[in-house]
Design a protein around this motif. Sequence first.
Motif, PDB file in Angstrom:
ATOM      1  N   LYS A  27       0.860  -1.184   0.000  1.00  0.00           N
ATOM      2  CA  LYS A  27       0.000   0.000   0.000  1.00  0.00           C
ATOM      3  C   LYS A  27       0.897   1.235   0.000  1.00  0.00           C
ATOM      4  CE  LYS A  27      -3.716  -2.557   0.471  1.00  0.00           C
ATOM      5  NZ  LYS A  27      -4.716  -2.692  -0.618  1.00  0.00           N
ATOM      6  N   LYS A  55      -8.501   7.240  -0.063  1.00  0.00           N
ATOM      7  CA  LYS A  55      -7.987   6.375  -1.126  1.00  0.00           C
ATOM      8  C   LYS A  55      -8.219   7.070  -2.459  1.00  0.00           C
ATOM      9  CE  LYS A  55     -10.146   2.595  -2.342  1.00  0.00           C
ATOM     10  NZ  LYS A  55     -10.288   2.737  -3.818  1.00  0.00           N
ATOM     11  N   VAL A  87      -5.149   3.484   5.464  1.00  0.00           N
ATOM     12  CA  VAL A  87      -4.355   2.563   4.641  1.00  0.00           C
ATOM     13  C   VAL A  87      -4.037   1.304   5.449  1.00  0.00           C
ATOM     14  CG1 VAL A  87      -2.049   3.481   5.219  1.00  0.00           C
ATOM     15  CG2 VAL A  87      -2.437   2.412   2.999  1.00  0.00           C
TER      16      VAL A  87
END
Length: 401
Positions: A104, A279, A322
């Motif tokens: 990520k 995101k 995240v």
Amino acid sequence: MKQHILVIGAGFGGMWSALSATRLAEIHGRDNVEVSVLAPQAELRVRPRFYEPNAHQLAAPLGELFEVVGVNFIKGAAEKIDVQQKTVAYTDASGAKQLLHFDKLVLATGSGLALPNTPGVAQHAFDVDRIESAIRLEKHLKALVDQPETQARNTVVVAGGGFTGIETATEMPGRLREILGEQADINVIIVDRGQKIGASMGEEISHSIIEASEQLGVEWRLGVSVAAVDASGVTLSDGQHIDANTVVWTTGVRASSLTEQIPAERDAQGRLHVDANLKVIGQDNIFATGDVAYAASDAIGNHALMTCQHAISLGRHAGNNVAAQLLGVDPTPYSQPKYVTCLDLGAWGAVYTEGWDRQVKLVKQEGKTLKTQINTQWIYPPAADRVSALAAADPMIPVVA
């Protein structure tokens, strides 16, 4: 095998993202998550203060903080993001090319002054956008005392009457008199396209800006712009030339160019559109925060600005979310409905406002006291203590109460 969260950038958004991601992993007892920060230096450069003197002191070290909480710091400059391969190419401290893999990614590379094509700006103007440029300006100002006393030597032109321009200009008379002497005939001029002083900030706050400008002797040239800069000063759009040895450019900010490597929608300032969890829309593994995120701050149409006030909260939320995605737990949607400003107005004081309509609450010394607290305490990193540092990264902590 550990799952890797990579944060690019060690500014307000990046630092708080790393701490918040580490916090959530610890809460859920996960020791198989590694959090790394990739940045040119392990320090938080306190950009909101670069209009002040002593710019070389306006950086807070992060190495000990990252070490004590278990964040891996990687010294280097990111150059290429490959979304498909989940890699980031960077140049390390020795100049060698390296490659990092991530599961990520949090992009937190901030923003920078976007200099226009106006003739002479790049060659002759100063700015306070980076610590290096703020230090360069300070060295120039201190060297003025060695120049022959002329009107040009004693004149500073600030291009742009926005937040940074006003703080830079109203601080300047004090800085110049400290260097040139209290009796020096100082001229500080703000050049702004607006038709009213402080018009972009609202009617109520403009009264304080006008009063402070008059008291400090800061002059405004309204309804014009800088058409060219040369070694002797500036030429305005109406043809007038102002003799000045110092020109400070404060207009035009744009998100980091790394946002252009993410296949996603961007706003006019280059910020990536993100969802409520920060995101990047259309990307499963990429989050954006701070000045590179175009994020709704409330449910009535306001969006986060390129300010540390927003970057701190954005960072805490991005890091939390995240990690939440990686851990399979519920995220904490970003929300920051309260908006305040505290505008430094030099020796006059400061003006503090609340709300998007900027209702004035504190002025002069009361405002200055609050501004000093903000600039010297509130925006600095937490102490290098694991428990308190991770606790401070809770996304539910309001930046302003």
